[in-house]
Design a protein around this motif. Structure first.
Motif, PDB file in Angstrom:
ATOM      1  N   GLY A  86     -12.365   5.570  50.948  1.00 60.32           N
ATOM      2  CA  GLY A  86     -12.035   6.495  52.019  1.00 60.32           C
ATOM      3  C   GLY A  86     -10.572   6.910  52.011  1.00 60.32           C
ATOM      4  N   ASP A  87      -9.883   6.687  50.891  1.00 59.88           N
ATOM      5  CA  ASP A  87      -8.468   7.074  50.780  1.00 59.88           C
ATOM      6  C   ASP A  87      -8.326   8.587  50.775  1.00 59.88           C
ATOM      7  N   ASP A  88      -7.090   9.037  50.976  1.00 59.39           N
ATOM      8  CA  ASP A  88      -6.783  10.467  50.986  1.00 59.39           C
ATOM      9  C   ASP A  88      -6.838  10.981  49.545  1.00 59.39           C
ATOM     10  N   VAL A  89      -7.978  11.543  49.167  1.00 62.44           N
ATOM     11  CA  VAL A  89      -8.160  12.042  47.798  1.00 62.44           C
ATOM     12  C   VAL A  89      -7.221  13.188  47.500  1.00 62.44           C
ATOM     13  N   PHE A  90      -7.042  14.066  48.472  1.00 60.25           N
ATOM     14  CA  PHE A  90      -6.191  15.239  48.258  1.00 60.25           C
ATOM     15  C   PHE A  90      -4.762  14.846  47.943  1.00 60.25           C
ATOM     16  N   ALA A  91      -4.249  13.864  48.649  1.00 67.54           N
ATOM     17  CA  ALA A  91      -2.873  13.421  48.410  1.00 67.54           C
ATOM     18  C   ALA A  91      -2.726  12.895  46.990  1.00 67.54           C
ATOM     19  N   LYS A  92      -3.719  12.110  46.544  1.00 67.96           N
ATOM     20  CA  LYS A  92      -3.640  11.567  45.202  1.00 67.96           C
ATOM     21  C   LYS A  92      -3.750  12.650  44.140  1.00 67.96           C
ATOM     22  N   ILE A  93      -4.654  13.636  44.368  1.00 63.36           N
ATOM     23  CA  ILE A  93      -4.784  14.733  43.404  1.00 63.36           C
ATOM     24  C   ILE A  93      -3.502  15.553  43.358  1.00 63.36           C
ATOM     25  N   LYS A  94      -2.925  15.782  44.554  1.00 66.07           N
ATOM     26  CA  LYS A  94      -1.645  16.500  44.576  1.00 66.07           C
ATOM     27  C   LYS A  94      -0.579  15.705  43.825  1.00 66.07           C
ATOM     28  N   GLY A  95      -0.628  14.391  43.942  1.00 66.97           N
ATOM     29  CA  GLY A  95       0.315  13.560  43.195  1.00 66.97           C
ATOM     30  C   GLY A  95       0.127  13.701  41.696  1.00 66.97           C
ATOM     31  N   LEU A  96      -1.150  13.723  41.271  1.00 67.20           N
ATOM     32  CA  LEU A  96      -1.425  13.914  39.843  1.00 67.20           C
ATOM     33  C   LEU A  96      -0.896  15.268  39.357  1.00 67.20           C
ATOM     34  N   ILE A  97      -1.138  16.292  40.181  1.00 63.99           N
ATOM     35  CA  ILE A  97      -0.659  17.632  39.798  1.00 63.99           C
ATOM     36  C   ILE A  97       0.858  17.662  39.740  1.00 63.99           C
ATOM     37  N   GLN A 113      -9.460  12.688  33.479  1.00 59.47           N
ATOM     38  CA  GLN A 113      -9.867  11.303  33.656  1.00 59.47           C
ATOM     39  C   GLN A 113      -9.282  10.725  34.935  1.00 59.47           C
ATOM     40  N   ARG A 114      -8.044  11.042  35.202  1.00 60.45           N
ATOM     41  CA  ARG A 114      -7.409  10.529  36.401  1.00 60.45           C
ATOM     42  C   ARG A 114      -8.033  11.136  37.671  1.00 60.45           C
ATOM     43  N   ASP A 136       2.808  15.145  39.111  1.00 59.51           N
ATOM     44  CA  ASP A 136       3.212  14.445  37.889  1.00 59.51           C
ATOM     45  C   ASP A 136       3.070  15.342  36.662  1.00 59.51           C
ATOM     46  N   MET A 137       1.946  16.086  36.623  1.00 59.44           N
ATOM     47  CA  MET A 137       1.742  16.998  35.496  1.00 59.44           C
ATOM     48  C   MET A 137       2.788  18.095  35.463  1.00 59.44           C
ATOM     49  N   LEU A 138       3.095  18.623  36.652  1.00 53.34           N
ATOM     50  CA  LEU A 138       4.139  19.648  36.727  1.00 53.34           C
ATOM     51  C   LEU A 138       5.472  19.129  36.208  1.00 53.34           C
ATOM     52  N   GLU A 139       5.833  17.929  36.680  1.00 53.24           N
ATOM     53  CA  GLU A 139       7.109  17.361  36.250  1.00 53.24           C
ATOM     54  C   GLU A 139       7.124  17.114  34.745  1.00 53.24           C
ATOM     55  N   LYS A 140       5.990  16.645  34.220  1.00 54.22           N
ATOM     56  CA  LYS A 140       5.911  16.400  32.785  1.00 54.22           C
ATOM     57  C   LYS A 140       6.045  17.702  31.995  1.00 54.22           C
ATOM     58  N   LEU A 141       5.296  18.733  32.445  1.00 56.12           N
ATOM     59  CA  LEU A 141       5.358  20.015  31.740  1.00 56.12           C
ATOM     60  C   LEU A 141       6.726  20.656  31.855  1.00 56.12           C
ATOM     61  N   ARG A 150       3.556  28.393  28.446  1.00 52.59           N
ATOM     62  CA  ARG A 150       3.775  27.129  29.148  1.00 52.59           C
ATOM     63  C   ARG A 150       4.284  27.380  30.560  1.00 52.59           C
ATOM     64  N   GLY A 151       5.145  28.411  30.694  1.00 52.09           N
ATOM     65  CA  GLY A 151       5.635  28.758  32.031  1.00 52.09           C
ATOM     66  C   GLY A 151       4.506  29.217  32.931  1.00 52.09           C
ATOM     67  N   GLU A 152       3.563  29.982  32.351  1.00 50.93           N
ATOM     68  CA  GLU A 152       2.419  30.420  33.150  1.00 50.93           C
ATOM     69  C   GLU A 152       1.566  29.227  33.582  1.00 50.93           C
ATOM     70  N   GLU A 153       1.453  28.230  32.655  1.00 49.02           N
ATOM     71  CA  GLU A 153       0.690  27.031  33.000  1.00 49.02           C
ATOM     72  C   GLU A 153       1.364  26.291  34.146  1.00 49.02           C
ATOM     73  N   LEU A 154       2.694  26.190  34.086  1.00 48.71           N
ATOM     74  CA  LEU A 154       3.444  25.542  35.161  1.00 48.71           C
ATOM     75  C   LEU A 154       3.248  26.286  36.484  1.00 48.71           C
ATOM     76  N   GLY A 155       3.269  27.620  36.383  1.00 49.33           N
ATOM     77  CA  GLY A 155       3.068  28.420  37.596  1.00 49.33           C
ATOM     78  C   GLY A 155       1.699  28.190  38.194  1.00 49.33           C
ATOM     79  N   ALA A 156       0.672  28.079  37.326  1.00 49.00           N
ATOM     80  CA  ALA A 156      -0.689  27.852  37.817  1.00 49.00           C
ATOM     81  C   ALA A 156      -0.800  26.506  38.515  1.00 49.00           C
ATOM     82  N   LEU A 157      -0.166  25.499  37.918  1.00 54.37           N
ATOM     83  CA  LEU A 157      -0.210  24.175  38.536  1.00 54.37           C
ATOM     84  C   LEU A 157       0.547  24.152  39.857  1.00 54.37           C
ATOM     85  N   ALA A 158       1.688  24.871  39.882  1.00 50.63           N
ATOM     86  CA  ALA A 158       2.452  24.935  41.133  1.00 50.63           C
ATOM     87  C   ALA A 158       1.642  25.636  42.217  1.00 50.63           C
TER      88      ALA A 158
END
Length: 392
Positions: A110-121, A97-98, A123-128, A29-37
């Protein structure tokens, strides 16, 4: 108890295996967190460097780059979705899905896709991270409770074995004492019977002696009287007739023999009586000593066995109390095992799932990193078009 010890050993082995599995899971799980970070960092660095790119891009290059960036965004979502299907991770499926939703919405608005994807990541990091922290807390709790509870189980089991040994030893000793008391009481009964027979025989012997000796004494007295009369008579010299001195002497001699026999018989009878009475006194005294000794032994052995029985009852009660405590410990141990280790995933399955998730996430991050670079180019081209329009 041997079955409990074997069960405890097996449980200890299972706990150690589950602990190792949990540590491996936590590491994965720590490795997964590291990959997401790392993915988050790569996106930030790629997006932040967009200002340094050249503005010498034409509209055709801009459209080609935008097309490639959009395709890669969908590729990232597809990779995450495939990974979720392969590993069965609901979190990854939701993330895919997100990402797809963000990509579709971004292509229209035309929104900033990267910002939203970074937000999703993020959120996932915080959850993990929260899950990892909760797992670590739960593991610490489980390790502590399992160790303490198994320690109590071992202590109570040893205490019960000790008390059982004491009960068995004291019960055996009490039983031996009771057997010895029974043997002593049997011996005392036999001794009393023997003494009663001796008393009866002595009484009969004394009665016979008293009767026979009295008759001998009486007979001896009669013989002595007869001898006195005859001796006095034949000793006189003024007899009026011619006495049969020879016949008188014969009678006197016969009476003297009878007197001697009576005297000897009485002496022998008296000696026999005295010897019998003396032997009776000796044996009676010995029986009295033996009786007193055995009665004292019975007294002390009965007292000791009674005290042992009392102690056995108290120790048995103590053992019952400890057994009740052990039952409560075993009940709690079963509960904590079900909570902590009964539902644990096997290490091999968990390792395979973690490896697949990590590989898939790394591939998705690679796609996103490339998309981040293309996105920077899109933004540069857009800025150039705006500036040209303003200059015109």
């Amino acid at each position: 108890l041997s079955a409990d010890v074997a069960g405890l050993s097996e449980l200890h082995h299972e706990c150690m295996t589950k602990a190792e599995d949990f540590e491996a899971e936590t590491k994965s799980r720590g490795e997964e967190l590291g990959a997401l970070a790392a993915a988050k960092k790569a996106l930030a660095e790629s997006t932040g460097g967009a200002d340094a790119l050249s503005y010498g891009l034409d509209q055709v290059s801009f459209l080609q780059t935008a097309s490639r960036a959009g395709a890669r965004q969908y590729d990232a979502a597809r990779l995450v979705r495939k990974l979720a299907e392969k590993t069965g991770s609901k979190g990854l499926a939701l993330l895919a899905q997100r990402i797809s939703n963000v990509v579709r919405a971004g292509s229209k608005s035309g929104d900033d896709v990267f910002a939203k994807i970074k937000g999703l990541i993020q959120d996932m990091l915080e959850k993990l991270e929260a899950e990892a922290e909760a797992d670590a807390t739960k593991k610490a709790y489980c390790d502590k409770e399992l160790a303490e509870t198994n320690g109590k189980k071992s202590d109570k089991t040893i205490e019960i074995e000790k008390l059982s040994t004491q009960v068995d030893q004291m019960s055996a000793k009490s039983a031996t004492l009771k057997e010895e008391v029974a043997a002593l009481q049997q011996a005392l009964g036999d001794l009393a019977t023997s003494q009663a027979q001796m008393d009866k025989l002595r009484a009969e012997e004394k009665e016979s002696y008293t009767k026979n000796s009295a008759e001998l004494v009486q007979g001896l007295d009669g013989v002595k009287m007869a001898l006195k009369v005859l001796n006095e008579y034949y000793a006189k010299g003024d007899k009026a007739h011619a006495a049969n001195d020879g016949g008188g002497e014969g009678i006197i001699g016969l009476l003297e023999v009878v007197e001697s026999d009576f005297t000897k018989g009485l002496a022998e009878m008296t000696a026999t009586e005295e010897a019998a009475a003396n032997q009776y006194d000796i044996e009676t005294k010995q029986n009295e000593i033996e009786k007193a000794t055995k009665e004292q032994d019975v007294k002390y052995k009965v007292k000791e066995s009674t005290e042992l029985d009392k102690t056995v009852a108290e120790t048995t009660s103590d053992r019952s109390g400890v057994q009740a405590e052990l039952d409560a410990v075993l009940e709690y141990l079963q509960k904590i095992e079900e909570e902590c280790i009964a539902k644990a995933e096997t290490y091999e399955d968990r390792k395979a799932r973690m490896v697949a998730e990590l590989a898939g996430l790394k591939e998705a991050l690679r796609v996103l990193n490339e998309e981040s670079t293309d996105g920077a180019l899109i933004q540069t081209a857009s800025l150039r078009g705006v500036r040209r329009h303003s200059h015109a």
